[in-house]
Design a protein around this motif. Structure first.
Motif, PDB file in Angstrom:
ATOM      1  N   GLU A  25     -29.824 -10.905 -17.252  1.00  0.00           N
ATOM      2  CA  GLU A  25     -30.379 -11.304 -18.550  1.00  0.00           C
ATOM      3  C   GLU A  25     -30.331 -12.822 -18.724  1.00  0.00           C
ATOM      4  O   GLU A  25     -31.305 -13.435 -19.169  1.00  0.00           O
ATOM      5  N   ALA A  26     -29.182 -13.418 -18.375  1.00  0.00           N
ATOM      6  CA  ALA A  26     -29.048 -14.871 -18.503  1.00  0.00           C
ATOM      7  C   ALA A  26     -29.995 -15.592 -17.550  1.00  0.00           C
ATOM      8  O   ALA A  26     -30.598 -16.622 -17.903  1.00  0.00           O
ATOM      9  N   CYS A  27     -30.148 -15.074 -16.329  1.00  0.00           N
ATOM     10  CA  CYS A  27     -31.074 -15.669 -15.362  1.00  0.00           C
ATOM     11  C   CYS A  27     -32.510 -15.620 -15.885  1.00  0.00           C
ATOM     12  O   CYS A  27     -33.273 -16.578 -15.756  1.00  0.00           O
ATOM     13  N   PHE A  28     -32.884 -14.489 -16.490  1.00  0.00           N
ATOM     14  CA  PHE A  28     -34.223 -14.375 -17.050  1.00  0.00           C
ATOM     15  C   PHE A  28     -34.435 -15.372 -18.177  1.00  0.00           C
ATOM     16  O   PHE A  28     -35.498 -15.995 -18.276  1.00  0.00           O
ATOM     17  N   GLU A  29     -33.437 -15.525 -19.018  1.00  0.00           N
ATOM     18  CA  GLU A  29     -33.574 -16.443 -20.148  1.00  0.00           C
ATOM     19  C   GLU A  29     -33.843 -17.860 -19.672  1.00  0.00           C
ATOM     20  O   GLU A  29     -34.688 -18.578 -20.237  1.00  0.00           O
ATOM     21  N   THR A  30     -33.122 -18.274 -18.623  1.00  0.00           N
ATOM     22  CA  THR A  30     -33.290 -19.636 -18.100  1.00  0.00           C
ATOM     23  C   THR A  30     -34.510 -19.763 -17.192  1.00  0.00           C
ATOM     24  O   THR A  30     -35.371 -20.621 -17.393  1.00  0.00           O
ATOM     25  N   ASN A  31     -34.577 -18.905 -16.181  1.00  0.00           N
ATOM     26  CA  ASN A  31     -35.580 -19.082 -15.132  1.00  0.00           C
ATOM     27  C   ASN A  31     -36.978 -18.630 -15.526  1.00  0.00           C
ATOM     28  O   ASN A  31     -37.965 -19.115 -14.962  1.00  0.00           O
ATOM     29  N   VAL A  32     -37.061 -17.715 -16.475  1.00  0.00           N
ATOM     30  CA  VAL A  32     -38.371 -17.248 -16.930  1.00  0.00           C
ATOM     31  C   VAL A  32     -38.683 -17.800 -18.321  1.00  0.00           C
ATOM     32  O   VAL A  32     -39.680 -18.494 -18.518  1.00  0.00           O
ATOM     33  N   GLY A  33     -37.815 -17.500 -19.283  1.00  0.00           N
ATOM     34  CA  GLY A  33     -38.078 -17.889 -20.668  1.00  0.00           C
ATOM     35  C   GLY A  33     -38.209 -19.385 -20.859  1.00  0.00           C
ATOM     36  O   GLY A  33     -39.208 -19.861 -21.430  1.00  0.00           O
ATOM     37  N   PHE A  34     -37.228 -20.139 -20.383  1.00  0.00           N
ATOM     38  CA  PHE A  34     -37.281 -21.588 -20.572  1.00  0.00           C
ATOM     39  C   PHE A  34     -38.437 -22.205 -19.788  1.00  0.00           C
ATOM     40  O   PHE A  34     -39.127 -23.113 -20.269  1.00  0.00           O
ATOM     41  N   SER A  35     -38.692 -21.709 -18.577  1.00  0.00           N
ATOM     42  CA  SER A  35     -39.792 -22.239 -17.765  1.00  0.00           C
ATOM     43  C   SER A  35     -41.125 -22.057 -18.467  1.00  0.00           C
ATOM     44  O   SER A  35     -41.961 -22.977 -18.510  1.00  0.00           O
ATOM     45  N   ALA A  36     -41.335 -20.876 -19.032  1.00  0.00           N
ATOM     46  CA  ALA A  36     -42.596 -20.610 -19.732  1.00  0.00           C
ATOM     47  C   ALA A  36     -42.741 -21.485 -20.972  1.00  0.00           C
ATOM     48  O   ALA A  36     -43.823 -22.033 -21.241  1.00  0.00           O
ATOM     49  N   LYS A  37     -41.658 -21.618 -21.739  1.00  0.00           N
ATOM     50  CA  LYS A  37     -41.716 -22.454 -22.945  1.00  0.00           C
ATOM     51  C   LYS A  37     -42.003 -23.914 -22.596  1.00  0.00           C
ATOM     52  O   LYS A  37     -42.777 -24.592 -23.283  1.00  0.00           O
ATOM     53  N   LEU A  38     -41.393 -24.389 -21.514  1.00  0.00           N
ATOM     54  CA  LEU A  38     -41.603 -25.774 -21.097  1.00  0.00           C
ATOM     55  C   LEU A  38     -43.056 -25.985 -20.685  1.00  0.00           C
ATOM     56  O   LEU A  38     -43.680 -26.995 -21.059  1.00  0.00           O
ATOM     57  N   PHE A  39     -43.596 -25.049 -19.918  1.00  0.00           N
ATOM     58  CA  PHE A  39     -44.995 -25.160 -19.486  1.00  0.00           C
ATOM     59  C   PHE A  39     -45.937 -25.150 -20.681  1.00  0.00           C
ATOM     60  O   PHE A  39     -46.863 -25.969 -20.775  1.00  0.00           O
ATOM     61  N   GLU A  40     -45.710 -24.232 -21.610  1.00  0.00           N
ATOM     62  CA  GLU A  40     -46.583 -24.122 -22.774  1.00  0.00           C
ATOM     63  C   GLU A  40     -46.519 -25.365 -23.660  1.00  0.00           C
ATOM     64  O   GLU A  40     -47.547 -25.867 -24.121  1.00  0.00           O
TER      65      GLU A  40
END
Length: 351
Positions: A103-118
Protein backbone atom coordinates in the motif's frame (compact mmCIF):
# COMPACT_ATOMS: atom_id res chain seq x y z
CA UNK A 1 20.25 32.10 -14.55
CA UNK A 2 19.57 29.54 -17.27
CA UNK A 3 16.24 29.82 -19.06
CA UNK A 4 15.91 26.03 -18.85
CA UNK A 5 15.45 23.90 -15.74
CA UNK A 6 15.67 20.24 -14.86
CA UNK A 7 13.42 19.13 -12.01
CA UNK A 8 14.88 16.09 -10.21
CA UNK A 9 13.14 14.08 -7.50
CA UNK A 10 15.18 11.84 -5.22
CA UNK A 11 18.25 14.08 -5.29
CA UNK A 12 19.44 12.63 -1.97
CA UNK A 13 19.46 9.11 -3.44
CA UNK A 14 22.10 7.26 -5.42
CA UNK A 15 20.61 7.77 -8.88
CA UNK A 16 19.02 11.19 -8.34
CA UNK A 17 22.17 12.73 -6.87
CA UNK A 18 24.32 11.28 -9.66
CA UNK A 19 22.01 12.62 -12.35
CA UNK A 20 21.68 16.03 -10.68
CA UNK A 21 25.42 16.43 -10.30
CA UNK A 22 26.06 15.58 -13.94
CA UNK A 23 23.33 17.93 -15.12
CA UNK A 24 25.19 20.71 -13.32
CA UNK A 25 28.56 19.66 -14.73
CA UNK A 26 27.62 18.95 -18.33
CA UNK A 27 24.76 21.36 -19.09
CA UNK A 28 24.02 25.06 -18.49
CA UNK A 29 20.59 24.23 -17.06
CA UNK A 30 19.34 25.14 -13.61
CA UNK A 31 18.54 22.27 -11.26
CA UNK A 32 15.39 22.21 -9.14
CA UNK A 33 15.53 19.41 -6.56
CA UNK A 34 12.28 18.22 -5.02
CA UNK A 35 13.38 16.67 -1.74
CA UNK A 36 11.15 15.96 1.24
CA UNK A 37 12.35 16.77 4.76
CA UNK A 38 15.09 19.02 3.45
CA UNK A 39 13.75 22.51 4.13
CA UNK A 40 17.16 24.23 4.04
CA UNK A 41 18.48 22.16 1.13
CA UNK A 42 21.55 20.95 3.03
CA UNK A 43 20.94 17.23 2.47
CA UNK A 44 20.39 17.64 -1.25
CA UNK A 45 23.43 19.87 -1.75
CA UNK A 46 25.62 17.46 0.24
CA UNK A 47 24.34 14.51 -1.81
CA UNK A 48 25.00 16.31 -5.09
CA UNK A 49 28.52 17.16 -4.01
CA UNK A 50 29.15 13.60 -2.83
CA UNK A 51 27.99 12.21 -6.18
CA UNK A 52 30.09 14.68 -8.16
CA UNK A 53 33.14 13.76 -6.07
CA UNK A 54 32.32 10.07 -6.54
CA UNK A 55 32.35 10.65 -10.31
CA UNK A 56 35.79 12.22 -9.95
CA UNK A 57 35.09 15.97 -10.15
CA UNK A 58 33.58 18.03 -7.28
CA UNK A 59 31.04 20.74 -8.04
CA UNK A 60 32.21 24.34 -8.15
CA UNK A 61 30.46 27.16 -6.24
CA UNK A 62 29.14 28.48 -9.56
CA UNK A 63 27.62 25.12 -10.39
CA UNK A 64 26.04 24.81 -6.95
CA UNK A 65 24.57 28.29 -7.33
CA UNK A 66 22.29 26.89 -10.06
CA UNK A 67 20.53 24.61 -7.55
CA UNK A 68 17.18 25.31 -5.90
CA UNK A 69 15.85 22.83 -3.33
CA UNK A 70 12.11 22.58 -2.59
CA UNK A 71 10.73 20.32 0.12
CA UNK A 72 7.19 20.11 -1.32
CA UNK A 73 5.41 20.42 -4.67
CA UNK A 74 3.51 23.56 -3.63
CA UNK A 75 6.21 26.10 -4.66
CA UNK A 76 7.01 24.31 -7.94
CA UNK A 77 4.63 26.25 -10.24
CA UNK A 78 5.93 29.63 -9.06
CA UNK A 79 9.53 28.41 -9.24
CA UNK A 80 9.16 27.03 -12.77
CA UNK A 81 7.35 30.13 -14.04
CA UNK A 82 10.73 31.87 -14.28
CA UNK A 83 12.00 29.35 -16.85
CA UNK A 84 11.14 29.12 -20.53
CA UNK A 85 11.42 25.32 -20.65
CA UNK A 86 11.72 22.53 -18.14
CA UNK A 87 11.79 18.75 -17.96
CA UNK A 88 11.13 16.44 -15.03
CA UNK A 89 13.36 13.53 -13.95
CA UNK A 90 11.40 11.42 -11.47
CA UNK A 91 14.02 9.29 -9.70
CA UNK A 92 12.47 9.04 -6.21
CA UNK A 93 10.84 5.73 -5.30
CA UNK A 94 9.87 3.44 -2.47
CA UNK A 95 12.14 0.44 -3.11
CA UNK A 96 10.83 -1.94 -0.46
CA UNK A 97 10.12 -5.49 -1.65
CA UNK A 98 7.98 -6.90 1.17
CA UNK A 99 4.33 -7.22 0.15
CA UNK A 100 3.42 -5.91 3.60
CA UNK A 101 4.50 -2.50 2.24
CA UNK A 102 2.47 -2.74 -0.97
CA UNK A 103 0.00 0.00 0.00
CA UNK A 104 2.78 2.43 0.92
CA UNK A 105 4.70 1.56 -2.27
CA UNK A 106 1.59 2.26 -4.34
CA UNK A 107 1.03 5.58 -2.63
CA UNK A 108 4.56 6.73 -3.46
CA UNK A 109 5.40 4.99 -6.72
CA UNK A 110 2.00 5.26 -8.38
CA UNK A 111 -0.03 7.96 -6.62
CA UNK A 112 2.68 10.57 -6.22
CA UNK A 113 4.10 9.90 -9.70
CA UNK A 114 0.71 10.43 -11.32
CA UNK A 115 0.01 13.60 -9.33
CA UNK A 116 3.42 15.01 -10.24
CA UNK A 117 2.90 14.27 -13.94
CA UNK A 118 -0.57 15.80 -13.95
CA UNK A 119 0.38 18.95 -12.04
CA UNK A 120 3.64 19.74 -13.86
CA UNK A 121 2.47 18.60 -17.29
CA UNK A 122 -0.07 21.40 -17.45
CA UNK A 123 2.42 24.19 -16.70
CA UNK A 124 3.80 26.45 -19.44
CA UNK A 125 7.24 25.35 -20.60
CA UNK A 126 6.77 21.65 -19.82
CA UNK A 127 8.76 19.51 -22.25
CA UNK A 128 8.92 15.91 -21.03
CA UNK A 129 8.48 13.72 -17.96
CA UNK A 130 11.28 11.15 -17.52
CA UNK A 131 10.16 8.40 -15.17
CA UNK A 132 12.80 6.02 -13.79
CA UNK A 133 11.22 2.57 -13.62
CA UNK A 134 12.94 -0.82 -13.64
CA UNK A 135 13.71 -3.33 -16.38
CA UNK A 136 12.07 -6.03 -14.25
CA UNK A 137 8.51 -4.78 -14.83
CA UNK A 138 8.62 -7.41 -17.60
CA UNK A 139 8.06 -10.04 -14.90
CA UNK A 140 9.23 -13.61 -14.65
CA UNK A 141 7.27 -15.01 -17.60
CA UNK A 142 8.99 -12.80 -20.19
CA UNK A 143 12.76 -13.27 -20.27
CA UNK A 144 13.26 -11.48 -23.62
CA UNK A 145 11.40 -8.21 -22.94
CA UNK A 146 10.81 -5.66 -25.66
CA UNK A 147 10.82 -1.90 -25.02
CA UNK A 148 7.06 -1.76 -24.68
CA UNK A 149 4.39 -1.95 -22.00
CA UNK A 150 3.84 -5.42 -20.54
CA UNK A 151 0.17 -6.19 -20.03
CA UNK A 152 0.25 -9.43 -17.98
CA UNK A 153 3.60 -9.74 -16.18
CA UNK A 154 4.28 -12.24 -13.41
CA UNK A 155 5.41 -10.01 -10.53
CA UNK A 156 6.55 -11.11 -7.07
CA UNK A 157 7.20 -8.10 -4.83
CA UNK A 158 5.79 -4.71 -3.86
CA UNK A 159 8.45 -2.75 -5.75
CA UNK A 160 7.79 -4.61 -9.00
CA UNK A 161 4.02 -4.33 -8.64
CA UNK A 162 4.10 -0.60 -7.93
CA UNK A 163 6.62 0.21 -10.67
CA UNK A 164 4.61 -1.72 -13.24
CA UNK A 165 1.45 0.04 -12.09
CA UNK A 166 3.19 3.42 -12.34
CA UNK A 167 4.17 2.68 -15.95
CA UNK A 168 0.57 1.83 -16.83
CA UNK A 169 -0.84 4.85 -14.99
CA UNK A 170 1.60 7.37 -16.45
CA UNK A 171 1.26 5.96 -19.97
CA UNK A 172 -2.53 6.33 -19.77
CA UNK A 173 -2.22 9.91 -18.52
CA UNK A 174 0.30 10.75 -21.24
CA UNK A 175 -1.94 9.40 -23.99
CA UNK A 176 -4.96 11.25 -22.62
CA UNK A 177 -3.12 14.56 -22.23
CA UNK A 178 -0.77 14.39 -25.21
CA UNK A 179 2.16 15.21 -22.90
CA UNK A 180 5.56 13.65 -23.57
CA UNK A 181 6.60 10.76 -21.32
CA UNK A 182 9.75 8.64 -21.27
CA UNK A 183 9.89 5.43 -19.26
CA UNK A 184 13.49 4.59 -18.37
CA UNK A 185 14.16 1.00 -17.31
CA UNK A 186 17.57 0.41 -15.74
CA UNK A 187 18.62 -3.12 -14.77
CA UNK A 188 20.90 -3.67 -11.73
CA UNK A 189 22.73 -0.39 -11.20
CA UNK A 190 26.22 -0.70 -9.70
CA UNK A 191 28.90 1.80 -8.75
CA UNK A 192 30.99 4.01 -11.00
CA UNK A 193 33.11 1.75 -13.21
CA UNK A 194 36.25 3.83 -12.71
CA UNK A 195 36.01 5.14 -9.12
CA UNK A 196 33.79 2.43 -7.61
CA UNK A 197 31.65 5.07 -5.85
CA UNK A 198 28.20 3.72 -5.02
CA UNK A 199 26.70 6.13 -2.53
CA UNK A 200 26.06 5.46 1.14
CA UNK A 201 23.93 2.32 0.89
CA UNK A 202 25.00 -1.26 0.32
CA UNK A 203 22.44 -2.39 -2.26
CA UNK A 204 22.32 -5.02 -4.99
CA UNK A 205 25.73 -6.33 -5.99
CA UNK A 206 27.46 -4.16 -3.40
CA UNK A 207 25.36 -5.50 -0.54
CA UNK A 208 26.03 -9.04 -1.75
CA UNK A 209 29.79 -8.47 -1.90
CA UNK A 210 29.79 -6.82 1.51
CA UNK A 211 27.92 -9.83 2.94
CA UNK A 212 30.35 -12.26 1.35
CA UNK A 213 33.26 -10.44 2.99
CA UNK A 214 31.63 -10.66 6.43
CA UNK A 215 30.61 -14.29 6.17
CA UNK A 216 33.90 -15.42 4.62
CA UNK A 217 35.72 -14.39 7.81
CA UNK A 218 33.59 -16.85 9.80
CA UNK A 219 33.55 -19.74 7.35
CA UNK A 220 35.68 -22.87 7.84
CA UNK A 221 34.26 -24.44 4.66
CA UNK A 222 33.22 -23.07 1.27
CA UNK A 223 30.24 -20.71 1.42
CA UNK A 224 27.26 -22.11 -0.50
CA UNK A 225 24.89 -19.74 -2.26
CA UNK A 226 21.60 -21.25 -3.38
CA UNK A 227 20.98 -19.68 -6.80
CA UNK A 228 21.07 -21.00 -10.35
CA UNK A 229 24.68 -21.53 -11.43
CA UNK A 230 24.06 -20.81 -15.13
CA UNK A 231 21.94 -17.67 -14.73
CA UNK A 232 23.47 -14.33 -15.74
CA UNK A 233 22.57 -11.07 -14.05
CA UNK A 234 22.47 -7.76 -15.88
CA UNK A 235 24.64 -5.00 -14.40
CA UNK A 236 25.16 -1.42 -15.53
CA UNK A 237 27.39 1.17 -13.79
CA UNK A 238 25.87 4.41 -12.57
CA UNK A 239 28.03 6.49 -14.91
CA UNK A 240 26.62 4.61 -17.93
CA UNK A 241 23.06 5.08 -16.67
CA UNK A 242 23.53 8.83 -16.22
CA UNK A 243 25.37 9.20 -19.54
CA UNK A 244 22.45 7.47 -21.29
CA UNK A 245 19.92 9.72 -19.56
CA UNK A 246 21.82 12.85 -20.60
CA UNK A 247 22.24 11.59 -24.17
CA UNK A 248 18.46 11.17 -24.35
CA UNK A 249 18.01 14.66 -22.91
CA UNK A 250 20.25 16.14 -25.60
CA UNK A 251 18.37 14.29 -28.32
CA UNK A 252 14.98 15.39 -26.97
CA UNK A 253 16.07 18.95 -26.14
CA UNK A 254 17.34 19.49 -29.68
CA UNK A 255 13.81 19.26 -31.05
CA UNK A 256 10.46 20.60 -29.98
CA UNK A 257 8.36 18.25 -27.87
CA UNK A 258 6.60 15.89 -30.25
CA UNK A 259 3.35 15.88 -28.28
CA UNK A 260 0.41 13.85 -29.55
CA UNK A 261 0.36 10.85 -27.22
CA UNK A 262 4.09 10.21 -27.20
CA UNK A 263 5.38 7.54 -24.81
CA UNK A 264 8.99 6.43 -25.25
CA UNK A 265 10.30 3.33 -23.47
CA UNK A 266 13.98 2.49 -23.19
CA UNK A 267 15.89 -0.32 -21.50
CA UNK A 268 19.02 1.12 -19.88
CA UNK A 269 20.87 -2.13 -19.36
CA UNK A 270 24.20 -3.86 -19.88
CA UNK A 271 25.08 -6.84 -22.03
CA UNK A 272 24.88 -10.31 -20.52
CA UNK A 273 28.06 -11.04 -18.62
CA UNK A 274 29.37 -13.65 -16.16
CA UNK A 275 27.24 -16.59 -15.08
CA UNK A 276 26.70 -16.97 -11.34
CA UNK A 277 29.22 -19.82 -11.30
CA UNK A 278 31.83 -17.65 -13.07
CA UNK A 279 31.06 -14.73 -10.78
CA UNK A 280 31.48 -16.90 -7.68
CA UNK A 281 34.84 -18.13 -8.96
CA UNK A 282 36.08 -14.60 -9.68
CA UNK A 283 34.94 -13.31 -6.28
CA UNK A 284 36.59 -16.29 -4.57
CA UNK A 285 39.89 -15.54 -6.30
CA UNK A 286 39.71 -11.82 -5.55
CA UNK A 287 38.76 -12.17 -1.88
CA UNK A 288 40.82 -15.26 -1.11
CA UNK A 289 37.84 -17.31 0.02
CA UNK A 290 35.83 -20.22 -1.37
CA UNK A 291 32.31 -19.71 -2.72
CA UNK A 292 30.17 -22.38 -4.34
CA UNK A 293 26.80 -22.23 -6.08
CA UNK A 294 24.94 -24.93 -4.19
CA UNK A 295 22.24 -25.58 -1.61
CA UNK A 296 23.03 -24.52 1.96
CA UNK A 297 25.23 -26.96 3.83
CA UNK A 298 25.30 -25.46 7.29
CA UNK A 299 23.92 -22.72 9.56
CA UNK A 300 26.27 -20.06 8.18
CA UNK A 301 25.14 -20.80 4.61
CA UNK A 302 21.52 -20.56 5.66
CA UNK A 303 22.13 -17.17 7.28
CA UNK A 304 23.88 -15.91 4.14
CA UNK A 305 21.05 -17.15 1.92
CA UNK A 306 18.50 -15.44 4.15
CA UNK A 307 20.22 -12.15 3.34
CA UNK A 308 19.94 -12.70 -0.42
CA UNK A 309 16.45 -14.25 -0.27
CA UNK A 310 14.65 -11.15 -1.58
CA UNK A 311 16.84 -11.18 -4.71
CA UNK A 312 17.20 -14.94 -5.04
CA UNK A 313 14.52 -15.28 -7.72
CA UNK A 314 16.08 -12.46 -9.77
CA UNK A 315 19.58 -13.92 -9.48
CA UNK A 316 18.32 -17.28 -10.75
CA UNK A 317 16.91 -15.94 -14.03
CA UNK A 318 18.52 -14.59 -17.18
CA UNK A 319 16.77 -11.70 -18.92
CA UNK A 320 17.90 -10.75 -22.43
CA UNK A 321 16.55 -7.20 -22.65
CA UNK A 322 15.88 -5.71 -26.06
CA UNK A 323 17.57 -2.33 -26.65
CA UNK A 324 16.67 -1.55 -30.24
CA UNK A 325 14.63 1.55 -29.43
CA UNK A 326 17.44 3.06 -27.35
CA UNK A 327 20.05 2.19 -29.97
CA UNK A 328 17.99 3.81 -32.72
CA UNK A 329 17.29 6.92 -30.64
CA UNK A 330 20.94 7.51 -29.73
CA UNK A 331 22.67 6.32 -32.89
CA UNK A 332 25.54 6.81 -33.53
CA UNK A 333 26.23 7.69 -29.88
CA UNK A 334 24.82 4.47 -28.39
CA UNK A 335 27.50 2.84 -26.22
CA UNK A 336 26.72 -0.68 -24.95
CA UNK A 337 28.23 -1.81 -21.65
CA UNK A 338 29.49 -5.26 -20.72
CA UNK A 339 30.94 -6.20 -17.34
CA UNK A 340 34.64 -7.07 -17.47
CA UNK A 341 37.14 -8.43 -14.96
CA UNK A 342 38.49 -4.91 -14.58
CA UNK A 343 35.10 -3.40 -13.73
CA UNK A 344 34.31 -6.26 -11.34
CA UNK A 345 37.66 -5.66 -9.67
CA UNK A 346 36.75 -2.01 -9.08
CA UNK A 347 33.39 -3.05 -7.56
CA UNK A 348 35.13 -5.59 -5.30
CA UNK A 349 37.62 -2.99 -4.12
CA UNK A 350 34.88 -0.57 -3.13
CA UNK A 351 32.27 -2.91 -1.57
Amino acid sequence: MSSCAMVVTGATGFLGSSLGAQILQTTPHSLVCLSRNDSNGARSLASLQSAATGFGCPLSPDQLSRVQVLDSTDPLPACLASFERFAVWHCAADMRYDMAHLEACFETNVGFSAKLFESLGQLPGFERFYHVSTAYTAGFDNLTPAEELHCRPQLINAYQFSKWSAEMSLSTLAKLSGKALTLLRPSIVIGHERTGWHGVSNFGLHGFLSGIRRFARLASAPLCIDIDADARSNYIPINHVVATFLALLRADWAQASAGGNTVDIYHVVGQLCFSNAELAQKISQALGCSIRIAASQNRLDRKLNELVLSNQAFASQTWAFEQRALQQRLAPDFKPFQMTDQTLGVMLAHS
